[in-house]
Scaffold this active site. Structure first.
Site, PDB file in Angstrom:
ATOM      1  CG  ASP A 195      -1.514   3.725  -9.049  1.00 42.94           C
ATOM      2  OD1 ASP A 195      -0.573   3.010  -9.441  1.00 42.94           O
ATOM      3  OD2 ASP A 195      -2.439   3.290  -8.326  1.00 42.94           O
ATOM      4  CG  HIS A 196      -2.418   1.230 -12.477  1.00 39.17           C
ATOM      5  ND1 HIS A 196      -1.875   0.095 -13.033  1.00 39.17           N
ATOM      6  CD2 HIS A 196      -2.396   1.030 -11.132  1.00 39.17           C
ATOM      7  CE1 HIS A 196      -1.539  -0.752 -12.083  1.00 39.17           C
ATOM      8  NE2 HIS A 196      -1.829  -0.203 -10.908  1.00 39.17           N
ATOM      9  CG  HIS A 227      -4.228  -3.931  -8.502  1.00 38.11           C
ATOM     10  ND1 HIS A 227      -3.945  -4.121  -9.834  1.00 38.11           N
ATOM     11  CD2 HIS A 227      -3.311  -3.044  -8.053  1.00 38.11           C
ATOM     12  CE1 HIS A 227      -2.916  -3.367 -10.171  1.00 38.11           C
ATOM     13  NE2 HIS A 227      -2.503  -2.703  -9.113  1.00 38.11           N
ATOM     14  N   GLY A 228      -6.381  -5.333  -4.912  1.00 39.29           N
ATOM     15  CA  GLY A 228      -7.607  -5.590  -4.171  1.00 39.29           C
ATOM     16  C   GLY A 228      -7.421  -6.454  -2.939  1.00 39.29           C
ATOM     17  CE  LYS A 280      -3.109  -7.604  -2.126  1.00 38.75           C
ATOM     18  NZ  LYS A 280      -3.572  -6.706  -3.176  1.00 38.75           N
ATOM     19  CG  ASN A 335       2.239   0.872  -6.267  1.00 37.30           C
ATOM     20  OD1 ASN A 335       3.311   1.408  -6.006  1.00 37.30           O
ATOM     21  ND2 ASN A 335       1.631   1.025  -7.417  1.00 37.30           N
ATOM     22  CG  ASP A 375      -5.785   2.144  -2.970  1.00 38.28           C
ATOM     23  OD1 ASP A 375      -6.247   2.685  -1.958  1.00 38.28           O
ATOM     24  OD2 ASP A 375      -6.313   2.266  -4.089  1.00 38.28           O
TER      25      ASP A 375
HETATM   26  P1  13P Z   1      -3.352  -3.036  -3.350  1.00 38.51           P
HETATM   27  O1  13P Z   1      -4.718  -3.230  -3.927  1.00 38.51           O
HETATM   28  O2  13P Z   1      -2.739  -4.346  -2.990  1.00 38.51           O
HETATM   29  O3  13P Z   1      -3.319  -2.081  -2.245  1.00 38.51           O
HETATM   30  O4  13P Z   1      -2.430  -2.435  -4.542  1.00 38.51           O
HETATM   31  C1  13P Z   1      -2.486  -1.075  -4.871  1.00 38.51           C
HETATM   32  C2  13P Z   1      -1.770  -0.768  -6.136  1.00 38.51           C
HETATM   33  O5  13P Z   1      -1.064  -1.547  -6.704  1.00 38.51           O
HETATM   34  C3  13P Z   1      -1.964   0.584  -6.686  1.00 38.51           C
HETATM   35  O6  13P Z   1      -1.333   0.741  -7.914  1.00 38.51           O
HETATM   36  O1  G3H Z   2      -4.098  -0.137  -8.536  1.00 38.90           O
HETATM   37  C1  G3H Z   2      -5.175   0.331  -8.265  1.00 38.90           C
HETATM   38  C2  G3H Z   2      -5.337   1.255  -7.129  1.00 38.90           C
HETATM   39  O2  G3H Z   2      -5.748   0.561  -5.990  1.00 38.90           O
HETATM   40  C3  G3H Z   2      -6.254   2.369  -7.505  1.00 38.90           C
HETATM   41  O3  G3H Z   2      -7.559   1.920  -7.560  1.00 38.90           O
HETATM   42  O4  G3H Z   2      -8.517   2.738  -9.721  1.00 38.90           O
HETATM   43  O5  G3H Z   2      -9.978   2.210  -7.749  1.00 38.90           O
HETATM   44  O6  G3H Z   2      -8.503   4.222  -7.720  1.00 38.90           O
HETATM   45  P1  G3H Z   2      -8.716   2.839  -8.234  1.00 38.90           P
HETATM   46 ZN    ZN Z   3      -1.327  -1.007  -9.122  1.00 48.39          ZN
END
Ligand code: 13P
Ligand code: G3H
Ligand code: ZN
Length: 336
Positions: free
Chosen positions: A83-84, A188-189, A192, A263, A265
């Site tokens: 991821d990223h 993210h987060g 939003k 996605n 998280d």
């Molecule tokens: P959320 O913060 O909305 O859960 O998104 C997670 C995400 O995009 C991880 O790549």
């Molecule tokens: O897109 C981000 C994900 O929520 C991952 O977050 O970099 O804190 O692990 P993190």
């Molecule tokens: Zn993301």
């Protein structure tokens, strides 16, 4: 061993009225909860690992946990995704570590540099049988290791940050990516939106026209359910004004558009945190981690089950495995 790339999943999801949930894994409890939910709902899934997760847990531990999940549940199609990934070096390392899918996130670069790092990542990954997601446009929100921006600034200037459909076509053609993460108003987060929670579905339609058949990915797709914010706040937390993407909009994206990967998280973090806070607040004498991580694990499982229905991926394991077999059961070189 239905560990696989995302290709068989996206082949079916694109026009099949569902999307695959990509859930972030940082520890054993998260991995177990996600897999348990997928087993209960017969859903494929993507287990994704951020740079921050690699740093927190050590990839050897995380990979061993995921290998255990795959061995425990051979009936579930599972992809391991980076991821990223922000550099070509990290992408190469992930391919060498046995990931089946990687995301090169060059969205913080100028366009030509984004094309360059993406193409380099695709060349390396494809040579070893790994698929590549890449991002164009800019998401809001700031995570530990992910570039983004303050929700208010983002909303104010949203048009400027959304994925440009013409550029998306050029980008896909020049890089050979397998899927495209689009900026359509998500971030993210847990914070939003300051105003109306609204996604730019017209932009998705335009991208589907300029990039026909290209699987689309939605980041920042947690819904931040109010009942979990209320629980966190009730048991001593402080998360005022948290707001996510309404689940009906996620459902629409997953079922009516070419969105194949969603996605999530933050919602898992919320479920876990709310439950741990509740145990600590209601049983102040508790100090056995199993007695708060156990209930937390159950809360995450329930959250993931809920998401699998929002994404309409419940009941899709057999179809995805059949598609994987039809493609010749492809596996990255790491597993051969
Ligand atoms: P959320 O913060 O909305 O859960 O998104 C997670 C995400 O995009 C991880 O790549
Ligand atoms: O897109 C981000 C994900 O929520 C991952 O977050 O970099 O804190 O692990 P993190
Ligand atoms: Zn993301």
């Amino acid at each position: 061993m239905p560990l696989m790339t995302t290709k068989p999943m996206f082949d079916l999801a694109y026009a099949g009225g569902f999307a695959i949930g990509a859930f972030n894994v940082n520890n054993m409890e998260l991995a177990q909860s996600i897999i348990d939910a997928c087993a209960k709902e017969k859903s494929p899934c993507i287990l994704q690992i951020s740079k921050g997760a690699r740093k927190y847990a050590n990839i050897r531990y995380l990979k061993a946990i995921i290998d255990a999940a795959v061995a425990e549940h051979p009936e579930i199609p599972i992809a391991i995704h980076c991821d990223h990934g922000d550099t070509v070096e990290l992408i190469k390392t992930c391919c060498d570590d046995g990931y089946t899918s990687v995301m090169i996130d060059g969205s913080h670069h100028e366009y030509e540099e984004n094309v360059k790092v993406t193409k380099q990542s695709v060349d390396y990954a494809h040579a070893v049988g790994v698929v590549v997601e890449a991002e164009l446009g800019m998401l809001g929100g700031i995570e530990e290791d992910v570039v983004g921006m303050d929700a208010h600034e983002y909303e104010k200037n949203i048009e400027k940050f959304l994925t440009d459909p013409q550029q998306a076509a050029d980008y896909a053609k020049r890089t050979g990516i397998d899927s495209l993460a689009v900026a359509i108003g998500t971030s993210h987060g847990a914070y939003k939106f300051k105003h109306d929670a609204k996604l730019a579905f017209n932009r998705v339609e335009e991208i589907m026209k300029t990039c026909p058949g290209l699987p689309l990915v939605m980041h920042g797709s947690s819904s931040v359910p109010q009942e979990f914010i209320d629980l966190v706040n009730k048991y001593g937390g402080k998360m005022p004004n948290a707001k996510g993407v309404p689940e009906d909009q996620i459902h629409l994206a997953a079922t009516k558009y070419g969105v194949c990967k969603v996605n999530i998280d933050t919602d898992l973090r919320l479920a876990m945190t709310a439950k741990i806070r509740e145990v600590f607040a209601t049983k102040p004498a508790e100090f056995d981690p199993r007695n708060y991580l156990g209930p937390a694990r159950e809360a995450i499982t329930a959250m993931v089950q809920r998401k699998l229905h929002v994404l309409n991926s419940a009941g899709k394991t057999d179809a995805v495995i059949a598609q994987w077999k039809k493609l010749g059961s492809p596996m990255p070189k790491f597993y051969k």
